[in-house]
Design an enzyme around this catalytic site. Structure first.
Site, mmCIF file in Angstrom:
data_model
loop_
_atom_site.group_PDB
_atom_site.id
_atom_site.type_symbol
_atom_site.label_atom_id
_atom_site.label_comp_id
_atom_site.label_asym_id
_atom_site.label_seq_id
_atom_site.Cartn_x
_atom_site.Cartn_y
_atom_site.Cartn_z
ATOM 1 N N ASP A 30 0.923 -1.211 -0.086
ATOM 2 C CA ASP A 30 -0.071 0.029 -0.023
ATOM 3 C C ASP A 30 0.727 1.196 -0.124
ATOM 4 O OD1 ASP A 30 -3.027 0.494 1.098
ATOM 5 O OD2 ASP A 30 -1.703 2.142 1.240
ATOM 6 N N GLU A 94 -12.241 3.516 -1.167
ATOM 7 C CA GLU A 94 -11.493 4.530 -1.963
ATOM 8 C C GLU A 94 -11.325 4.098 -3.257
ATOM 9 O OE1 GLU A 94 -7.847 6.093 -0.319
ATOM 10 O OE2 GLU A 94 -8.711 6.112 1.444
ATOM 11 N N HIS A 99 -10.254 -5.363 -3.450
ATOM 12 C CA HIS A 99 -8.666 -5.616 -2.755
ATOM 13 C C HIS A 99 -9.180 -6.117 -1.336
ATOM 14 C CE1 HIS A 99 -9.631 -1.303 -2.568
ATOM 15 N NE2 HIS A 99 -9.075 -1.298 -1.145
#
Ligand code: 5GP
Ligand code: ZN
Length: 115
Positions: A30, A94, A99
């Site tokens: 990330d 978002e 995911h």
């Protein structure tokens, strides 16, 4: 999906720090880690949210779950980790390409939702 940032990452058009890749799925760190270990696993196929996952997606979603533990350990989660799948507006998603977040490290992460 031309406008999807994770499709672009899956296609190699946007760079990422890869953890794992095969023909169906990609795992990458990330960009804004929320824990000492924080990576994402995605299907390469564009599926917007977990709520859009259908019968045809069972193999790829199963593969994601099957590799999660191995990759978490490989990245330094030796005594557990947390998985999160934010879904839709209420889930505060978002990026609308499904995911799974893998979060961990050495120390306990705290309780769910800050409670
Ligand atoms: P969501 O809130 O949708 O579950 O999480 C999206 C995650 O994707 C966030 O943790 C965010 O930091 C991460 N992210 C957004 N854009 C990028 C990017 O371009 N590269 C990487 N590696 N991560 C990203
Ligand atoms: Zn996508």
């Amino acid at each position: 999906m031309t406008d999807c940032i994770f499709c672009k990452i899956a296609a190699g058009e946007i760079p990422s720090r890869k953890v794992y890749e095969d023909e169906d799925i990609l795992a990458f760190h990330d960009i804004k880690p929320a824990a000492p270990v924080h990576f994402l696993i995605i299907p390469k196929k564009h599926i917007p949210t977990l709520a859009d996952v259908g019968e045809n997606d069972i193999p790829v979603m199963g593969k994601i779950m099957a590799v999660a533990g191995k990759l978490a350990k490989q990245e330094g989660c030796h005594d557990g980790f947390r998985t999160i799948v934010n879904t839709g507006r209420v889930g505060c998603q978002e990026v609308y390409h499904v995911h799974i977040h893998i979060l961990g490290g050495d120390k306990p992460l705290g309780l769910m939702l800050g409670k």
